[in-house]
Design a protein around this motif. Sequence first.
Motif, PDB file in Angstrom:
ATOM      1  N   LEU A   5       0.825  -1.204   0.000  1.00 50.63           N
ATOM      2  CA  LEU A   5       0.000   0.000   0.000  1.00 50.63           C
ATOM      3  C   LEU A   5       0.866   1.264   0.000  1.00 50.63           C
ATOM      4  O   LEU A   5       0.532   2.255  -0.649  1.00 50.63           O
ATOM      5  CB  LEU A   5      -0.921   0.000   1.223  1.00 50.63           C
ATOM      6  CG  LEU A   5      -2.170  -0.892   1.134  1.00 50.63           C
ATOM      7  CD1 LEU A   5      -2.863  -0.988   2.487  1.00 50.63           C
ATOM      8  CD2 LEU A   5      -3.142  -0.332   0.091  1.00 50.63           C
ATOM      9  N   GLN A   6       1.981   1.228   0.741  1.00 53.95           N
ATOM     10  CA  GLN A   6       2.871   2.393   0.777  1.00 53.95           C
ATOM     11  C   GLN A   6       3.492   2.657  -0.591  1.00 53.95           C
ATOM     12  O   GLN A   6       3.573   3.812  -1.031  1.00 53.95           O
ATOM     13  CB  GLN A   6       3.970   2.168   1.817  1.00 53.95           C
ATOM     14  CG  GLN A   6       3.474   2.173   3.258  1.00 53.95           C
ATOM     15  CD  GLN A   6       4.611   1.948   4.235  1.00 53.95           C
ATOM     16  OE1 GLN A   6       5.640   2.620   4.162  1.00 53.95           O
ATOM     17  NE2 GLN A   6       4.432   1.018   5.150  1.00 53.95           N
ATOM     18  N   VAL A   7       3.929   1.589  -1.267  1.00 55.02           N
ATOM     19  CA  VAL A   7       4.510   1.754  -2.596  1.00 55.02           C
ATOM     20  C   VAL A   7       3.460   2.304  -3.561  1.00 55.02           C
ATOM     21  O   VAL A   7       3.715   3.230  -4.340  1.00 55.02           O
ATOM     22  CB  VAL A   7       5.078   0.422  -3.116  1.00 55.02           C
ATOM     23  CG1 VAL A   7       5.502   0.546  -4.584  1.00 55.02           C
ATOM     24  CG2 VAL A   7       6.256  -0.021  -2.266  1.00 55.02           C
ATOM     25  N   THR A   8       2.258   1.738  -3.503  1.00 55.56           N
ATOM     26  CA  THR A   8       1.177   2.210  -4.371  1.00 55.56           C
ATOM     27  C   THR A   8       0.827   3.656  -4.061  1.00 55.56           C
ATOM     28  O   THR A   8       0.626   4.475  -4.962  1.00 55.56           O
ATOM     29  CB  THR A   8      -0.067   1.324  -4.205  1.00 55.56           C
ATOM     30  OG1 THR A   8       0.270  -0.036  -4.492  1.00 55.56           O
ATOM     31  CG2 THR A   8      -1.181   1.768  -5.131  1.00 55.56           C
ATOM     32  N   GLY A   9       0.748   3.994  -2.762  1.00 54.78           N
ATOM     33  CA  GLY A   9       0.442   5.368  -2.383  1.00 54.78           C
ATOM     34  C   GLY A   9       1.507   6.340  -2.849  1.00 54.78           C
ATOM     35  O   GLY A   9       1.190   7.464  -3.266  1.00 54.78           O
ATOM     36  N   ASN A  10       2.777   5.935  -2.782  1.00 56.97           N
ATOM     37  CA  ASN A  10       3.857   6.795  -3.261  1.00 56.97           C
ATOM     38  C   ASN A  10       3.746   7.019  -4.765  1.00 56.97           C
ATOM     39  O   ASN A  10       3.985   8.130  -5.262  1.00 56.97           O
ATOM     40  CB  ASN A  10       5.207   6.170  -2.913  1.00 56.97           C
ATOM     41  CG  ASN A  10       6.367   7.079  -3.267  1.00 56.97           C
ATOM     42  OD1 ASN A  10       6.490   8.181  -2.739  1.00 56.97           O
ATOM     43  ND2 ASN A  10       7.221   6.631  -4.178  1.00 56.97           N
ATOM     44  N   SER A  42       7.324   2.632  -8.918  1.00 60.56           N
ATOM     45  CA  SER A  42       7.967   1.491  -8.274  1.00 60.56           C
ATOM     46  C   SER A  42       6.977   0.337  -8.160  1.00 60.56           C
ATOM     47  O   SER A  42       5.751   0.533  -8.196  1.00 60.56           O
ATOM     48  CB  SER A  42       8.482   1.879  -6.879  1.00 60.56           C
ATOM     49  OG  SER A  42       9.463   2.886  -6.963  1.00 60.56           O
ATOM     50  N   ARG A  43       7.527  -0.838  -7.990  1.00 61.17           N
ATOM     51  CA  ARG A  43       6.708  -2.047  -7.839  1.00 61.17           C
ATOM     52  C   ARG A  43       7.245  -2.843  -6.653  1.00 61.17           C
ATOM     53  O   ARG A  43       8.449  -3.149  -6.591  1.00 61.17           O
ATOM     54  CB  ARG A  43       6.765  -2.883  -9.111  1.00 61.17           C
ATOM     55  CG  ARG A  43       5.981  -4.193  -9.041  1.00 61.17           C
ATOM     56  CD  ARG A  43       6.111  -4.948 -10.335  1.00 61.17           C
ATOM     57  NE  ARG A  43       7.486  -5.401 -10.550  1.00 61.17           N
ATOM     58  CZ  ARG A  43       7.959  -5.802 -11.721  1.00 61.17           C
ATOM     59  NH1 ARG A  43       7.173  -5.785 -12.792  1.00 61.17           N
ATOM     60  NH2 ARG A  43       9.209  -6.192 -11.838  1.00 61.17           N
ATOM     61  N   ALA A  44       6.368  -3.161  -5.719  1.00 63.64           N
ATOM     62  CA  ALA A  44       6.761  -3.985  -4.569  1.00 63.64           C
ATOM     63  C   ALA A  44       6.822  -5.447  -4.999  1.00 63.64           C
ATOM     64  O   ALA A  44       5.861  -5.982  -5.556  1.00 63.64           O
ATOM     65  CB  ALA A  44       5.766  -3.800  -3.436  1.00 63.64           C
ATOM     66  N   ASP A  53       0.506   4.980 -14.148  1.00 61.08           N
ATOM     67  CA  ASP A  53      -0.847   4.824 -14.682  1.00 61.08           C
ATOM     68  C   ASP A  53      -1.801   4.868 -13.492  1.00 61.08           C
ATOM     69  O   ASP A  53      -1.904   3.909 -12.717  1.00 61.08           O
ATOM     70  CB  ASP A  53      -0.968   3.497 -15.430  1.00 61.08           C
ATOM     71  CG  ASP A  53      -2.316   3.346 -16.130  1.00 61.08           C
ATOM     72  OD1 ASP A  53      -3.304   3.931 -15.655  1.00 61.08           O
ATOM     73  OD2 ASP A  53      -2.377   2.627 -17.144  1.00 61.08           O
ATOM     74  N   LEU A  54      -2.507   5.977 -13.334  1.00 65.93           N
ATOM     75  CA  LEU A  54      -3.319   6.186 -12.142  1.00 65.93           C
ATOM     76  C   LEU A  54      -4.414   5.137 -12.009  1.00 65.93           C
ATOM     77  O   LEU A  54      -4.671   4.632 -10.899  1.00 65.93           O
ATOM     78  CB  LEU A  54      -3.928   7.588 -12.182  1.00 65.93           C
ATOM     79  CG  LEU A  54      -4.730   8.013 -10.952  1.00 65.93           C
ATOM     80  CD1 LEU A  54      -3.881   7.922  -9.691  1.00 65.93           C
ATOM     81  CD2 LEU A  54      -5.285   9.418 -11.130  1.00 65.93           C
ATOM     82  N   THR A  55      -5.054   4.771 -13.098  1.00 64.25           N
ATOM     83  CA  THR A  55      -6.119   3.762 -13.040  1.00 64.25           C
ATOM     84  C   THR A  55      -5.572   2.431 -12.549  1.00 64.25           C
ATOM     85  O   THR A  55      -6.172   1.771 -11.689  1.00 64.25           O
ATOM     86  CB  THR A  55      -6.756   3.593 -14.430  1.00 64.25           C
ATOM     87  OG1 THR A  55      -7.268   4.846 -14.878  1.00 64.25           O
ATOM     88  CG2 THR A  55      -7.882   2.576 -14.382  1.00 64.25           C
ATOM     89  N   GLU A  56      -4.436   2.039 -13.082  1.00 60.27           N
ATOM     90  CA  GLU A  56      -3.825   0.781 -12.663  1.00 60.27           C
ATOM     91  C   GLU A  56      -3.458   0.811 -11.184  1.00 60.27           C
ATOM     92  O   GLU A  56      -3.643  -0.182 -10.468  1.00 60.27           O
ATOM     93  CB  GLU A  56      -2.584   0.515 -13.508  1.00 60.27           C
ATOM     94  CG  GLU A  56      -1.859  -0.776 -13.166  1.00 60.27           C
ATOM     95  CD  GLU A  56      -0.628  -0.998 -14.017  1.00 60.27           C
ATOM     96  OE1 GLU A  56       0.178  -1.879 -13.675  1.00 60.27           O
ATOM     97  OE2 GLU A  56      -0.473  -0.268 -15.022  1.00 60.27           O
ATOM     98  N   GLU A  57      -2.947   1.952 -10.706  1.00 55.85           N
ATOM     99  CA  GLU A  57      -2.558   2.058  -9.308  1.00 55.85           C
ATOM    100  C   GLU A  57      -3.772   1.987  -8.388  1.00 55.85           C
ATOM    101  O   GLU A  57      -3.708   1.390  -7.303  1.00 55.85           O
ATOM    102  CB  GLU A  57      -1.794   3.360  -9.072  1.00 55.85           C
ATOM    103  CG  GLU A  57      -0.452   3.439  -9.771  1.00 55.85           C
ATOM    104  CD  GLU A  57       0.507   2.343  -9.329  1.00 55.85           C
ATOM    105  OE1 GLU A  57       0.505   1.999  -8.129  1.00 55.85           O
ATOM    106  OE2 GLU A  57       1.236   1.833 -10.187  1.00 55.85           O
TER     107      GLU A  57
END
Length: 450
Positions: free
Chosen positions: A17-22, A35-37, A415-419
């Motif tokens: 979630l932190q990686v996605t939020g960043n 980035s990708r976790a 890609d905001l939709t993907e995130e």
Amino acid sequence: MMFRIGLSGLNAASADLQVTGNNIANTGTVGFKESRAEFADVYAHAYGWMSKTEIGSGVRLASNTQLFSQGNIEATGNAMDLAINGEGFFVMNDNGSQVYTRAGAFQVDRDGYVVNSSGQRLQGYPAVDSMTSRTSANFSVGNLGDMQLPLNEESSALATTEVTASVNLSSNASEPIDPTTGAAYGAVDISNPDTYNWSSSLTVYDSEGAARAMTLYYVKTANPLEWTVYAELDGMTPAPAPPVTPANTFTMTFDTNGNLDTTATTVPPLSFDLALYEPLNGATIGPLDPTTATATSPNGLGVNPGEITLDISGITQYGSNYSVNDLSQDGYANGKLTGLDVDQNGIVFARFTNGRSEVLGQVAIANFSNPQGLQQLGDNNWAQSYGSGDPILGSPGDGRFGSIQAAALESSNVDLTEELVHMIEAQRNYQANAKTISTADEITQTIINM
């Protein structure tokens, strides 16, 4: 054991979630790379222990990997904005240390250095000399340095040395006749348009950049294939009453097809003594002859003004009306810096008010064997690390190096939709791992209550 497994799952989901939020937070950050976790399972067992019934011990964050895919390039209209289309990084000088970035939002500081918002200076290759070609051989590629603009410099003036005249003279013209005598005028009086058939003018420049008007007067002779040309500058002082038949005179001969007969036409160089023409600024026109220099010659150059070459190879005599196809010269006035142009090869041109462009240098590009091994520094910067390998420096557009697009910026590759979809998945994972812990707690309570 189940508590630890569930806890590891919570930690992994939290990291995801932190990686996605960043990534989401940097959707609008210029030059940002998402980035990708990446996760790995955990097994806890003794050395040499092997069992088909062994159960894993949870999950851990194995890597937070950056994805260096190309972001969209968006035009900004700001000449100082640069974007890399392809692989590579801008090289920046951070107080003596090199850092690397994809963010090309640059500006000019008070000393003329090209910098980013953090004050780091863009690195490039200086031009060996002012040039018109765009080959990398004209840059000192072994001398990487700060890009600096000549804010207080001017483009020096250049005296006219060559004039090109491409006009059409009407074949229907006839020799000018003096009505009082019934004979041809014996000379051209430039103040009396009846003494010549047509004229064409252009601006030439003296050695100090002062603009002077030069006029070519065309007179048809009794020979239907022949014209006499007189060249003169405006501003003669003291003015004759009136100035008649300038010294720069020659005859042109045409063939029966209306083309210039180059074998029968000889064009002498045009020579003007600017001591006879306003403004009296001590300048000369044409190239000075250094072989005539004396101890009293200014700047060690010749005392006599040079001669202007006149190219009339494009002059014709056709049946159509008089017309000008081209009147040009190679001189120009001095000019001040007005702006910059950067081409796709990263070559930086300074534009001046006199229409001239001078090459300042070439933007340097760095690439790495493993960009994912670069160390993130923040502020859109990366630093070299052992994992990335040494930087490979080069010129934009060469080999694996991307090209430069000026007046544009590379947007974030997120890609905001993907995130957002991934964030939902990470949230579900977190809830599921929390459910694992709560279930383990219920089982423990059941055992205790037995």
